[in-house]
Scaffold this motif. Structure first.
Motif, PDB file in Angstrom:
ATOM      1  N   LEU A   1      -8.781  10.113  -1.150  1.00 44.74           N
ATOM      2  CA  LEU A   1      -9.383  10.032   0.358  1.00 44.74           C
ATOM      3  C   LEU A   1      -9.767  11.152   0.415  1.00 44.74           C
ATOM      4  O   LEU A   1     -11.026  11.272   0.853  1.00 44.74           O
ATOM      5  N   LYS A   2      -9.321  12.077  -0.185  1.00 42.00           N
ATOM      6  CA  LYS A   2      -9.730  13.657   0.085  1.00 42.00           C
ATOM      7  C   LYS A   2      -9.370  15.070  -0.267  1.00 42.00           C
ATOM      8  O   LYS A   2      -8.014  14.173  -0.659  1.00 42.00           O
ATOM      9  N   ARG A   3      -9.798  16.165  -0.939  1.00 41.15           N
ATOM     10  CA  ARG A   3      -9.262  17.024  -0.924  1.00 41.15           C
ATOM     11  C   ARG A   3      -8.975  17.670  -1.102  1.00 41.15           C
ATOM     12  O   ARG A   3      -9.396  18.246   0.569  1.00 41.15           O
ATOM     13  N   ILE A   4      -7.259  18.116  -0.854  1.00 46.66           N
ATOM     14  CA  ILE A   4      -6.948  19.677   0.009  1.00 46.66           C
ATOM     15  C   ILE A   4      -7.047  20.796  -0.053  1.00 46.66           C
ATOM     16  O   ILE A   4      -7.416  21.653   0.688  1.00 46.66           O
ATOM     17  N   ARG A   5      -6.698  21.128  -1.471  1.00 46.32           N
ATOM     18  CA  ARG A   5      -7.156  22.354  -2.354  1.00 46.32           C
ATOM     19  C   ARG A   5      -7.071  22.838  -3.546  1.00 46.32           C
ATOM     20  O   ARG A   5      -7.479  21.718  -4.058  1.00 46.32           O
ATOM     21  N   ASP A   6      -7.355  24.212  -4.499  1.00 48.92           N
ATOM     22  CA  ASP A   6      -7.313  24.106  -5.815  1.00 48.92           C
ATOM     23  C   ASP A   6      -6.580  24.187  -6.254  1.00 48.92           C
ATOM     24  O   ASP A   6      -5.400  24.323  -5.811  1.00 48.92           O
ATOM     25  N   GLU A   7      -6.909  23.813  -7.301  1.00 48.89           N
ATOM     26  CA  GLU A   7      -4.913  23.772  -8.354  1.00 48.89           C
ATOM     27  C   GLU A   7      -5.115  25.402  -8.283  1.00 48.89           C
ATOM     28  O   GLU A   7      -6.288  26.772  -8.751  1.00 48.89           O
ATOM     29  N   GLU A   8      -3.272  25.893  -8.164  1.00 45.34           N
ATOM     30  CA  GLU A   8      -3.382  27.200  -7.819  1.00 45.34           C
ATOM     31  C   GLU A   8      -1.934  28.103  -9.535  1.00 45.34           C
ATOM     32  O   GLU A   8      -1.498  26.758  -9.246  1.00 45.34           O
ATOM     33  N   LYS A   9      -2.129  28.781  -9.411  1.00 47.71           N
ATOM     34  CA  LYS A   9      -1.269  29.406 -10.208  1.00 47.71           C
ATOM     35  C   LYS A   9       0.497  30.395  -9.202  1.00 47.71           C
ATOM     36  O   LYS A   9      -0.757  30.902  -9.022  1.00 47.71           O
TER      37      LYS A   9
ATOM     38  N   THR B   1       0.672  -1.266  -0.314  1.00 51.75           N
ATOM     39  CA  THR B   1      -0.245  -0.105  -0.402  1.00 51.75           C
ATOM     40  C   THR B   1       0.664   0.950  -0.166  1.00 51.75           C
ATOM     41  O   THR B   1       1.766   1.618   0.727  1.00 51.75           O
ATOM     42  N   VAL B   2       0.683   2.035  -0.738  1.00 53.41           N
ATOM     43  CA  VAL B   2       1.385   3.369  -1.315  1.00 53.41           C
ATOM     44  C   VAL B   2       0.606   4.070  -1.208  1.00 53.41           C
ATOM     45  O   VAL B   2      -0.509   4.699  -1.507  1.00 53.41           O
ATOM     46  N   LEU B   3       1.541   5.705  -0.294  1.00 55.28           N
ATOM     47  CA  LEU B   3       0.741   6.483   0.162  1.00 55.28           C
ATOM     48  C   LEU B   3       0.616   7.570  -0.870  1.00 55.28           C
ATOM     49  O   LEU B   3       2.226   7.924  -1.409  1.00 55.28           O
ATOM     50  N   GLY B   4       0.313   8.623  -1.159  1.00 55.58           N
ATOM     51  CA  GLY B   4       0.853   9.872  -1.821  1.00 55.58           C
ATOM     52  C   GLY B   4      -0.968  10.820  -1.893  1.00 55.58           C
ATOM     53  O   GLY B   4      -1.336  11.258  -1.273  1.00 55.58           O
ATOM     54  N   MET B   5      -0.114  11.951  -3.139  1.00 52.16           N
ATOM     55  CA  MET B   5      -1.364  13.067  -3.378  1.00 52.16           C
ATOM     56  C   MET B   5      -0.916  13.244  -4.962  1.00 52.16           C
ATOM     57  O   MET B   5      -0.235  12.806  -5.732  1.00 52.16           O
ATOM     58  N   MET B   6      -2.537  13.254  -5.714  1.00 52.03           N
ATOM     59  CA  MET B   6      -2.635  14.010  -6.390  1.00 52.03           C
ATOM     60  C   MET B   6      -3.442  15.025  -7.160  1.00 52.03           C
ATOM     61  O   MET B   6      -4.050  16.052  -6.564  1.00 52.03           O
ATOM     62  N   ASN B   7      -3.032  15.523  -7.879  1.00 51.64           N
ATOM     63  CA  ASN B   7      -2.901  16.691  -8.699  1.00 51.64           C
ATOM     64  C   ASN B   7      -3.430  16.830  -9.909  1.00 51.64           C
ATOM     65  O   ASN B   7      -3.177  15.943 -10.652  1.00 51.64           O
ATOM     66  N   ILE B   8      -4.898  16.821  -9.741  1.00 60.55           N
ATOM     67  CA  ILE B   8      -5.592  16.875 -11.300  1.00 60.55           C
ATOM     68  C   ILE B   8      -5.674  18.631 -12.306  1.00 60.55           C
ATOM     69  O   ILE B   8      -6.385  19.760 -11.420  1.00 60.55           O
ATOM     70  N   GLY B   9      -5.634  18.804 -13.291  1.00 64.18           N
ATOM     71  CA  GLY B   9      -5.521  20.034 -13.175  1.00 64.18           C
ATOM     72  C   GLY B   9      -4.506  20.494 -14.668  1.00 64.18           C
ATOM     73  O   GLY B   9      -4.057  19.243 -15.322  1.00 64.18           O
ATOM     74  N   PHE B  10      -4.340  21.719 -14.814  1.00 58.63           N
ATOM     75  CA  PHE B  10      -3.292  21.579 -16.140  1.00 58.63           C
ATOM     76  C   PHE B  10      -1.967  22.740 -15.634  1.00 58.63           C
ATOM     77  O   PHE B  10      -1.372  23.591 -16.440  1.00 58.63           O
ATOM     78  N   ASN B  11      -0.947  22.690 -14.367  1.00 62.33           N
ATOM     79  CA  ASN B  11      -0.407  23.394 -13.805  1.00 62.33           C
ATOM     80  C   ASN B  11       0.680  24.470 -14.816  1.00 62.33           C
ATOM     81  O   ASN B  11       1.159  24.067 -15.311  1.00 62.33           O
ATOM     82  N   PRO B  12      -0.459  25.895 -14.232  1.00 69.58           N
ATOM     83  CA  PRO B  12      -0.669  26.719 -14.542  1.00 69.58           C
ATOM     84  C   PRO B  12       0.553  27.260 -14.330  1.00 69.58           C
ATOM     85  O   PRO B  12       1.143  28.298 -14.768  1.00 69.58           O
ATOM     86  N   THR B  13       1.189  26.739 -13.216  1.00 73.98           N
ATOM     87  CA  THR B  13       2.855  27.296 -12.652  1.00 73.98           C
ATOM     88  C   THR B  13       3.664  27.288 -14.278  1.00 73.98           C
ATOM     89  O   THR B  13       4.528  28.536 -14.324  1.00 73.98           O
ATOM     90  N   VAL B  14       3.064  26.671 -14.397  1.00 70.49           N
ATOM     91  CA  VAL B  14       4.752  26.010 -15.744  1.00 70.49           C
ATOM     92  C   VAL B  14       4.131  25.882 -16.813  1.00 70.49           C
ATOM     93  O   VAL B  14       4.576  25.128 -17.986  1.00 70.49           O
ATOM     94  N   ASP B  15       2.562  26.919 -16.906  1.00 69.03           N
ATOM     95  CA  ASP B  15       2.369  26.865 -18.082  1.00 69.03           C
ATOM     96  C   ASP B  15       1.526  25.495 -19.017  1.00 69.03           C
ATOM     97  O   ASP B  15       1.665  25.592 -20.012  1.00 69.03           O
ATOM     98  N   GLY B  16       0.801  24.768 -17.988  1.00 71.22           N
ATOM     99  CA  GLY B  16       0.547  23.607 -19.002  1.00 71.22           C
ATOM    100  C   GLY B  16      -0.818  24.178 -20.028  1.00 71.22           C
ATOM    101  O   GLY B  16      -1.769  24.544 -19.032  1.00 71.22           O
TER     102      GLY B  16
END
Length: 314
Positions: free
Chosen positions: A281-289, A240-255
């Motif tokens: 399991l849980k949402r932490i925050r919005d994606e940000e630039k 069992t491996v724990l982690g975090m995930m980003n769903i989005g467009f990576n705006p900081t690096v102009d995705g």
């Protein structure tokens, strides 16, 4: 569980070993707690081993075929649905390819040629509001009449139970669109997940100490939760491996395109081209630039600490 990929493929033992079936049908998207109440009625009817349980479902979803640009998003892929139905103890699953010719079957053709002749049904368990046959013109009263004619029972699922199923599906989709994993997972009765192949991305994460697995999901109908950062876990191999995930467009690096990227903690194996499942399991925050990559890195450190604190409480 035996899996058949069309009605014509279905076979059940003949002769002295022949058993009739207890059947229900539907899309069962999500196989959530409301669905389980119905499915458990089927399995309870087969506990004496006199009959076999059978679920008939369809792929593609009828709305994908009959309504152009329906835009419907599904909670489960076929593989996910199969795994969930297997857990419940369903003995036979028929996944029939839904097309326009099937939709043109009359109610009596469906009952006589499929339910009676092909599935050998003893009983069908179905919602009070179920409609079937060409243009969905037949209802539960017609089905009961066919039951008397062809010798099978019809067990009607109550309006309250059907409402629970409908409300649950709607609430799950809405919760995922809002990123409310607590509510979605409560209604599902398990953690919502995404399954895909790990592909090579831009590999920017590893340059700031947060290497990510870039998840590609083949099924374009699978519902992706709201963009943002989530706490996740996966079972990779037997670990069992724990982690975090980003769903989005990576705006900081102009995705430019939406991506799904997972940063696993304390895990360094090469996952390229592997199929993995990520439980959300849980949402932490919005994606940000962020103003800079350094600011992004600082936020990712905070996100990791938030995730680790969450896991410590589990």
């Amino acid at each position: 569980m035996k899996i058949f990929h069309s009605i014509n493929d279905f076979q059940i033992a003949s002769g002295e070993n022949a058993k009739k079936t207890i059947l229900t049908l539907g899309t069962f998207d999500g196989v959530h707690f409301g669905h389980k109440k119905i499915l458990e009625k089927v399995t309870q009817n087969t506990e004496n081993k006199k009959y076999e349980s059978l679920v008939l479902t369809f792929f593609p979803h009828p709305r994908m075929v009959l309504q152009e640009d329906s835009g419907i998003k599904m909670l489960n892929t076929i593989d996910e649905k199969v795994a969930l139905l297997k857990q419940i103890g369903i003995q036979n699953l028929v996944i029939h390819p839904f097309d326009e010719s099937f939709s043109r079957l009359t109610a009596e053709e469906f009952v006589k040629n499929i339910l009676v002749d092909k599935f050998h049904i003893h009983k069908i368990i179905i919602g009070h509001d179920h409609r079937f046959g060409r243009n969905r013109t037949a209802n539960i009263d017609d089905l009961k009449r066919f039951g008397e004619q062809y010798g099978f029972e019809v067990e009607e699922i109550s309006a309250q139970e059907i409402k629970e199923v409908s409300v649950s599906s709607t609430k799950i989709r809405h919760a995922l669109d809002e990123g409310n994993m607590a509510l979605a997972n409560e209604y599902l009765g398990y953690s919502y997940s995404l399954t895909g192949i790990v592909a090579k991305g831009r590999q920017l994460g590893r340059t700031i100490g947060f290497p990510t697995a870039n998840l590609k999901i083949e099924e374009n109908f699978k519902l992706i939760p709201k963009n943002g950062v989530y706490i996740v876990k996966s079972i990779i191999g037997s670990k069992t491996v724990l982690g975090m995930m980003n769903i989005g467009f990576n705006p900081t690096v102009d995705g430019k395109n939406q991506t799904i990227e997972i940063n696993y903690f304390d895990f360094e194996d090469d996952l390229y081209d592997q199929k993995i499942t990520v439980s959300i399991l849980k949402r932490i925050r919005d994606e940000e630039k962020f103003d800079s990559v350094d600011h992004l890195k600082a936020q990712l450190e905070k996100d990791k600490n938030t995730a680790l604190a969450f896991f410590e409480k589990q």
